[in-house]
Design a protein around this motif. Structure first.
Motif, short mmCIF file in Angstrom:
data_model
loop_
_atom_site.label_atom_id
_atom_site.label_comp_id
_atom_site.label_asym_id
_atom_site.label_seq_id
_atom_site.Cartn_x
_atom_site.Cartn_y
_atom_site.Cartn_z
N GLY A 110 0.79 -1.22 0.00
CA GLY A 110 0.00 0.00 0.00
C GLY A 110 0.83 1.28 0.00
O GLY A 110 0.38 2.33 0.44
N HIS A 111 2.07 1.21 -0.43
CA HIS A 111 3.00 2.34 -0.48
C HIS A 111 3.21 2.98 0.89
O HIS A 111 3.41 4.19 1.01
N ASP A 112 3.17 2.13 1.90
CA ASP A 112 3.44 2.56 3.28
C ASP A 112 4.96 2.57 3.45
O ASP A 112 5.61 1.53 3.43
N ARG A 113 5.53 3.75 3.62
CA ARG A 113 6.99 3.88 3.69
C ARG A 113 7.59 3.06 4.84
O ARG A 113 8.73 2.64 4.76
N ASP A 114 6.83 2.83 5.90
CA ASP A 114 7.32 2.01 7.00
C ASP A 114 7.51 0.56 6.59
O ASP A 114 8.25 -0.18 7.24
N ILE B 296 10.75 -4.39 -0.44
CA ILE B 296 11.87 -4.68 -1.33
C ILE B 296 12.29 -6.14 -1.19
O ILE B 296 12.50 -6.84 -2.19
N ARG B 297 12.41 -6.61 0.03
CA ARG B 297 12.82 -8.01 0.27
C ARG B 297 11.83 -8.97 -0.37
O ARG B 297 12.20 -9.90 -1.09
N GLU C 248 10.11 7.14 -5.73
CA GLU C 248 11.26 6.68 -4.96
C GLU C 248 11.00 5.38 -4.21
O GLU C 248 11.90 4.59 -4.00
N HIS C 249 9.74 5.14 -3.84
CA HIS C 249 9.38 3.94 -3.08
C HIS C 249 8.53 2.97 -3.90
O HIS C 249 7.72 2.23 -3.36
N SER C 250 8.74 2.98 -5.19
CA SER C 250 7.94 2.15 -6.10
C SER C 250 8.70 0.91 -6.57
O SER C 250 9.92 0.83 -6.45
#
Length: 121
Positions: free
Chosen positions: A59-63, A69-70, A107-109
């Motif tokens: 859900g594109h939660d930066r936390d 990524i893993r 950046e977080h995609s």
């Protein structure tokens, strides 16, 4: 160090078509509001995108980004995903490449994860 000097860009579908490069949409879902006859990319490689389950969990939660990524890298080890990644590598090694996504936070995609992996391949 990257094995070639061709750049890899990550861009949003609403930014329009970049010039002088191969453009690949790396989303699983067709971008909302995008007309098929006006798609600003050369090909849609949805098999390289995160699974629906992973995409919904993240859900594109930066936390959750590091864990995303893993998990995404683990998914990329599947046969279809490996074939799709090898295709991206060929495109990258033959010229400038842009990975396109409808994700607002580039950046977080998944596109940025792929760009980072390609830069090291």
């Amino acid at each position: 160090m990257a094995s070639n000097e061709y750049p890899i860009d990550v861009t949003h579908v609403k930014d329009g078509r970049p010039r002088n490069c191969r453009v690949v949409l790396v989303d699983r879902v067709w971008p909302r509001g995008q007309r098929k006859d006006e798609a600003p990319w050369d090909e849609w490689l949805k098999t390289i995108s995160p699974s629906t389950e992973l995409r919904k969990w993240y859900g594109h939660d930066r936390d959750k980004h590091e864990e995303f990524i893993r998990r995404y890298r683990a998914e990329l080890e599947g046969k279809e995903q490996t074939n799709a990644f090898e295709h991206l590598q060929l495109l990258h090694h033959s010229g400038r490449l842009t990975l396109m996504t409808a994700t607002k936070d580039l950046e977080h995609s998944q596109a940025q994860v792929l760009a980072d992996l390609l830069a090291r391949s």
